[in-house]
Structures are given as C-alpha cells and as structure tokens.
Design a protein around this motif. Structure first.
Motif, PDB file in Angstrom:
ATOM      1  N   ALA A 142     -12.386  37.515  27.362  1.00 50.52           N
ATOM      2  CA  ALA A 142     -13.004  38.490  28.354  1.00 50.52           C
ATOM      3  C   ALA A 142     -12.689  38.147  29.783  1.00 50.52           C
ATOM      4  N   ALA A 143     -12.823  37.214  30.191  1.00 46.80           N
ATOM      5  CA  ALA A 143     -12.471  36.945  31.524  1.00 46.80           C
ATOM      6  C   ALA A 143     -10.756  37.017  31.750  1.00 46.80           C
ATOM      7  N   ALA A 144     -10.215  36.512  31.010  1.00 48.91           N
ATOM      8  CA  ALA A 144      -8.611  36.593  31.020  1.00 48.91           C
ATOM      9  C   ALA A 144      -8.225  38.164  31.213  1.00 48.91           C
ATOM     10  N   ARG A 145      -8.948  39.145  30.269  1.00 51.08           N
ATOM     11  CA  ARG A 145      -8.572  40.089  30.155  1.00 51.08           C
ATOM     12  C   ARG A 145      -9.073  41.154  31.397  1.00 51.08           C
ATOM     13  N   LEU A 146     -10.243  40.857  31.838  1.00 51.52           N
ATOM     14  CA  LEU A 146     -10.425  41.440  33.251  1.00 51.52           C
ATOM     15  C   LEU A 146      -9.635  41.104  34.101  1.00 51.52           C
ATOM     16  N   VAL A 178      -5.432  31.159  24.777  1.00 49.72           N
ATOM     17  CA  VAL A 178      -3.901  30.814  24.944  1.00 49.72           C
ATOM     18  C   VAL A 178      -3.269  31.637  23.806  1.00 49.72           C
ATOM     19  N   ALA A 179      -3.855  32.537  22.882  1.00 45.34           N
ATOM     20  CA  ALA A 179      -3.528  33.217  22.072  1.00 45.34           C
ATOM     21  C   ALA A 179      -3.174  34.695  22.699  1.00 45.34           C
ATOM     22  N   TYR A 180      -4.340  34.891  23.752  1.00 44.71           N
ATOM     23  CA  TYR A 180      -4.298  36.255  24.275  1.00 44.71           C
ATOM     24  C   TYR A 180      -3.371  36.366  25.353  1.00 44.71           C
ATOM     25  N   LEU A 181      -3.114  35.276  26.181  1.00 41.57           N
ATOM     26  CA  LEU A 181      -1.807  34.887  27.258  1.00 41.57           C
ATOM     27  C   LEU A 181      -0.595  34.910  26.404  1.00 41.57           C
ATOM     28  N   ARG A 208      -1.066  27.505  16.514  1.00 41.11           N
ATOM     29  CA  ARG A 208      -0.149  26.836  17.390  1.00 41.11           C
ATOM     30  C   ARG A 208       1.279  27.654  16.808  1.00 41.11           C
ATOM     31  N   ARG A 209       1.499  27.833  15.436  1.00 41.79           N
ATOM     32  CA  ARG A 209       2.657  28.682  14.773  1.00 41.79           C
ATOM     33  C   ARG A 209       2.721  29.980  15.406  1.00 41.79           C
ATOM     34  N   LEU A 210       1.476  30.657  15.400  1.00 41.63           N
ATOM     35  CA  LEU A 210       1.671  31.921  15.656  1.00 41.63           C
ATOM     36  C   LEU A 210       1.832  32.216  16.902  1.00 41.63           C
ATOM     37  N   VAL A 211       1.224  31.294  18.057  1.00 35.99           N
ATOM     38  CA  VAL A 211       1.332  31.164  19.373  1.00 35.99           C
ATOM     39  C   VAL A 211       3.059  31.191  19.765  1.00 35.99           C
TER      40      VAL A 211
END
Length: 224
Positions: free
Chosen positions: A79-83, A116-119, A201-204
């Motif tokens: 939520a903070a990263a998205r904001l 990490v996944a969001y970024l 980690r594989r998905l990232v």
C-alpha cells in the motif's frame, strides 16, 4: 523541550499533523543522516501523513537520505509503495549510492516479498517499453552525475526520454497475469517456507527478464 517530529511520525502522526500546521517549515527537515519525515511516514505506513507531506507541504517525494535512498527504499507494505509510485509519482528507477534500486535493496534484505513482487512488476512493464520517468532517463544530469556515470542499459531494454502522460502512468500498473500468480502464491500454505520463497524469487526473476509470463499468458485458454 519541543517534540521530536521523527518520533511523532512513527508513533503519533496526528500530533505531527498539528505540529506541521503550527510550523510548516518542519516538513522539509532532514536529520544528520538525511532521514526525512517522508521516509518516516512511508516506513511506518502512515499513508495520510505521507500524502500530506508531499501534496500539502511540497516535500519532494524522491527526497534522498545520506545513502542516496528515497522513501521507496524503506516501505514495508505494498500500500505504501503503491501510494508513492502510482499516486505521488515516486521514481522506482532511482538508484542509491551503491547503484541499487529500491527493489534490489529490499530484496537483498530478504524482507517484505510482497513489496519486492510489486516493484518487480513495475520493472517488468518498464522493460517492455514503457517510457522511463524523466528524472532517471539516460543522459540526464542530477547532482553532478552525467550520462557516463550511469549504469549501462541492459540489452533489449528501450528507454524513451521525456515526460510521462496519463497513458504511460497507467501502463506502470503491475502486469495482471503476474499479479494473479503472486496472489495465488501468497495464498498457499507453504508461502513462507523455503520452497514458497524460492517460487517467489522465480516469479520475480521472470517479471524482471520478461520470460515465462508472456508465454503463459498467450497459451492460457479463454474462460467464457
């Protein structure tokens, strides 16, 4: 003794809001390490305070500490990263003094895999040709940094210099297929196990390299 605004940012954001109303100049303060109230609000997930600091008190959203790190480096929630990125237009491509992006720094600490996944999803979209924010575009100079000082662009990555329009900003949303797979993984009982984290980690890695996700999305049957 006057209240410490950094402690208020952590423990009592309402009191800090009142302090800022009485003395707006405090909003721009940084401590001896460059730590700002924007960093504190982002770190402690006080989203209303974070938004107010940037919108109402004009604190730069990408204000850096002495390590060259912005508030995006200290977020602990999506939520903070998205904001920061989607609403306040923080630049996820900023690099700290060690040449790391926020995603790389957080991933190195092995904390907050959802962040990490969001970024990583943002990086995946940028890799697929979305225009880079002008503040980090190739050739720009900031604080004496020239094009020669910047890391080379990875092979296959196209960087477009210029300001982002609304369509570009909308394209920075994480890839829907990638988000679906992350949500499915996070819902699994073994998410916090070594096996679950290895899958994350594989998905990232797939999101960053652009491999795997596009292929699966192309072969997925349509659901009527």
């Amino acid at each position: 003794m006057p209240p410490n605004p950094y402690l208020l940012a952590a423990d009592d954001p309402d009191a800090l809001v009142q302090l800022l109303r009485d003395n707006p100049s405090i909003a721009q303060n940084q401590d001896e390490y460059g730590y700002s109230l924007v960093h504190a609000a982002a770190s402690y997930n006080h989203l209303a305070l974070l938004e107010s600091l940037v919108r109402d008190y004009n604190v730069p959203v990408d204000i850096k500490d002495s390590d060259g790190e912005t508030a995006l480096y200290v977020v602990e929630t999506v939520a903070a990263a998205r904001l920061l990125v989607e609403d306040l237009h923080a630049d996820p491509q900023v690099r700290n003094n060690d040449g790391q992006t926020a995603r790389q720094r957080i991933e190195e600490e092995e904390d907050f895999p959802e962040v990490v996944a969001y970024l990583a999803g943002l990086e995946s979209n940028l890799t697929n040709g979305v225009a880079a924010p002008a503040s980090s575009a190739a050739g720009a100079t900031t604080n004496g940094t020239t094009e020669a000082d910047l890391p080379s662009v990875p092979e296959g990555l196209q960087v477009t210099v210029g300001t982002m329009n609304e369509e570009d900003e909308a394209a920075l949303q994480p890839d829907p297929e990638f988000r679906r797979r992350i949500e499915e993984l996070a819902a699994r009982e073994d998410f916090q196990t070594p096996e679950g984290q290895a899958e994350l980690r594989r998905l990232v890695t797939e999101a960053i390299t652009g491999e795997g996700l596009t292929e699966e999305r192309n072969v997925r049957p349509r659901q009527d």
